[in-house]
Design an enzyme around this catalytic site. Sequence first.
Site, PDB file in Angstrom:
ATOM      1  CD  GLU A   1      -8.680  15.148  12.979  1.00 26.08           C
ATOM      2  OE1 GLU A   1      -9.158  15.288  11.839  1.00 26.08           O
ATOM      3  OE2 GLU A   1      -9.103  14.303  13.787  1.00 26.08           O
TER       4      GLU A   1
ATOM      5  CG  HIS B   1     -25.926  36.818  29.741  1.00 28.37           C
ATOM      6  ND1 HIS B   1     -26.298  37.803  30.622  1.00 28.37           N
ATOM      7  CD2 HIS B   1     -26.201  37.289  28.504  1.00 28.37           C
ATOM      8  CE1 HIS B   1     -26.797  38.832  29.952  1.00 28.37           C
ATOM      9  NE2 HIS B   1     -26.748  38.536  28.657  1.00 28.37           N
TER      10      HIS B   1
ATOM     11  N   GLY C   1     -10.562  14.534   5.734  1.00 23.10           N
ATOM     12  CA  GLY C   1     -11.872  14.427   6.388  1.00 23.10           C
ATOM     13  C   GLY C   1     -12.411  15.786   6.825  1.00 23.10           C
ATOM     14  NE  ARG C   2      -7.346  18.421   9.737  1.00 21.34           N
ATOM     15  CZ  ARG C   2      -6.638  17.305   9.667  1.00 21.34           C
ATOM     16  NH1 ARG C   2      -7.225  16.135   9.835  1.00 21.34           N
ATOM     17  NH2 ARG C   2      -5.337  17.342   9.434  1.00 21.34           N
TER      18      ARG C   2
ATOM     19  CE  LYS D   1      -9.577  10.513   2.791  1.00 19.07           C
ATOM     20  NZ  LYS D   1      -8.605  11.550   3.126  1.00 19.07           N
TER      21      LYS D   1
ATOM     22  CD  GLU E   1     -15.423   6.284  17.021  1.00 17.63           C
ATOM     23  OE1 GLU E   1     -14.935   5.777  15.970  1.00 17.63           O
ATOM     24  OE2 GLU E   1     -14.730   6.859  17.879  1.00 17.63           O
TER      25      GLU E   1
ATOM     26  CE  LYS F   1      -8.988   6.599  14.284  1.00 21.46           C
ATOM     27  NZ  LYS F   1      -8.782   6.569  12.842  1.00 21.46           N
TER      28      LYS F   1
HETATM   29  O1  F6P Z   1     -10.547  11.598  13.926  1.00 19.45           O
HETATM   30  C1  F6P Z   1      -9.761  11.016  12.941  1.00 19.45           C
HETATM   31  C2  F6P Z   1     -10.448  10.953  11.619  1.00 19.45           C
HETATM   32  O2  F6P Z   1      -9.629  10.261  10.746  1.00 19.45           O
HETATM   33  C3  F6P Z   1     -10.813  12.324  11.060  1.00 19.45           C
HETATM   34  O3  F6P Z   1      -9.768  12.971  10.440  1.00 19.45           O
HETATM   35  C4  F6P Z   1     -11.929  11.981  10.164  1.00 19.45           C
HETATM   36  O4  F6P Z   1     -12.641  13.118   9.800  1.00 19.45           O
HETATM   37  C5  F6P Z   1     -12.693  11.008  11.026  1.00 19.45           C
HETATM   38  O5  F6P Z   1     -11.700  10.275  11.704  1.00 19.45           O
HETATM   39  C6  F6P Z   1     -13.638  10.096  10.316  1.00 19.45           C
HETATM   40  O6  F6P Z   1     -13.004   9.274   9.398  1.00 19.45           O
HETATM   41  P1  F6P Z   1     -13.816   8.500   8.293  1.00 19.45           P
HETATM   42  O7  F6P Z   1     -14.499   9.495   7.430  1.00 19.45           O
HETATM   43  O8  F6P Z   1     -12.802   7.688   7.546  1.00 19.45           O
HETATM   44  O9  F6P Z   1     -14.825   7.613   8.985  1.00 19.45           O
END
Ligand code: F6P
Length: 545
Positions: free
Chosen positions: A356, A387, A270-271, A208, A214, A507
């Site tokens: 979240e 199990h 995002g979620r 987003k 990452e 972060k």
């Molecule tokens: O974990 C924090 C967060 O902002 C989530 O809400 C989101 O889904 C994720 O990082 C990834 O963010 P982006 O889509 O901006 O890379």
Amino acid sequence: MSVQALHLRPAWAALKKHHQKVRRVQLRQLFAKDRERGTRLAIEAAGIYLDYSKNRITDETLGLLVQLAQESGLRDRIDAMFRGDKINTSEQRAVLHVALRAPRGASIIHDGQNVVPEVHAVLDRMATFAERVRSGAWQGHTGKRIRNVINIGIGGSDLGPVMAYEALKHYSERAMTFRFVSNVDGTDFAEAVQALDPAETLFIVSSKTFTTLETMTNAHTARDWLLSGLNNEPSATAKHFVAVSTNAEKVAEFGIDTANMFGFWDWVGGRYSMDSAIGLSTMLAIGPDNFRAMLEGFHEVDEHFRTAPFERNLPVLMGLLAIWYNNFFGAQTIAVLPYEQYLKRFPAYLQQLTMESNGKHVTLDGRPVNYDTGPVYWGEPGTNGQHSFYQLIHQGTRLIPCDFIAFARTLNPLGRHHDMLLANVFAQTEALAFGKTAKQVEAEGTPEWLVPHRLFEGNRPSNTILLDELTPAALGKLVALYEHSVFTQGAIWQIDSFDQWGVELGKALAQRIIPELEDVAEPKLEHDSSTNALIRRYRKMKGGT
Ligand code: F6P
């Protein structure tokens, strides 16, 4: 409408008192008293059958919970969300994932503009692109067709796509390979590209913000991997990278042509984004028609949530039951147990959606809450869980409400497998609710000393969620069911279910520590003594000295 603090709402006080009265009541008694309970406390709506009769509730409990929802202004909150109000107050944003699945021709206004046509314009572009890739019309840099798709993203830009791909694998294009890279741990990337030909590989960089550490690290590594496999010709990226983002500037900066970017909007969290362009990998896998069917499933539950009276409203009831156990019984967790192998990633997906969203310690106006908020959601597909951790649910000391999810028809009919699977669903909910008394155990000839070990107290609550078959629409329905249950819980707790400030501190600290690990010269460390020592030890260990 202004909402009173939770402890001042009359239904809250009434529920506290009522809990004292019913907390020891056994499901055995409740079922014995009411022979119709198993069908009376069940609802069918939007193709979902919810049996909530095996919960530790009476009609009075339900009445009070519904009253609590009313006193909490849930109706106004629902209307506010669908109206496009900025209900994500701490980020001053609207929350309009429901617009992502609104049918063509619907109208949902955001900042004076109907967003539904934009949503469908993006869906149409995604469909055209997906058809081109799936048919082989879109070719890689060397003219080969794309056989591998790798989604690079994390959190909401990964969990939804992976979960949906796994859930809908039955409908997927089997001639193509789909992989997902999320972790900054290089192993994730290294394994994802194992044995793949760069000339046949398409990367979807899903972010987003297009700034997430990452994802951007993995995207750069992916570009290096691709170029090193394609004679280091920079122009090769154009045919092998597309982006899904709200940040066109950053996408262009990375070197992806914005003509190959699929957008979404800041009103999609995002979620809550697996049904936006973030679902591009899903659409590539299952095709545009199936993707649209999934959106229709979402929409059906949205409409149910928006219009059904609370006492007949599936997500509202599920949310209220979560509140009942969390805030009155002190239950810390909820187990989600899909009896469907394709839903193996569903609990992991729900963890971000639920935790979240509702892992919050202040109310909308910034006051500390004096009650527990979001429970821990967890789970594994049945029957495997039986199990491993079910022992604790059956005989442990904690109360763990469970959601059992099952389908009447399997996508892989194999002999007696499906009847056996469903027999386990029904057996587990029965065992949890009714247990096995000492008398019953004794009657089996169990020696006295062994009786306490072999008895089951029962009174362990569960919901059973039954659908016809795991179709794309059914998946959309299930996800929307939990989205709106989360919404209901957040509305009662008066928290912002749509921000996630809790991820920021870690972060920021990581950004500070990265150079301290990489500097050749010994860095001056100003953390606490534990963190300083760990950094020093790591530097020493990685140097091998
Ligand atoms: O974990 C924090 C967060 O902002 C989530 O809400 C989101 O889904 C994720 O990082 C990834 O963010 P982006 O889509 O901006 O890379």
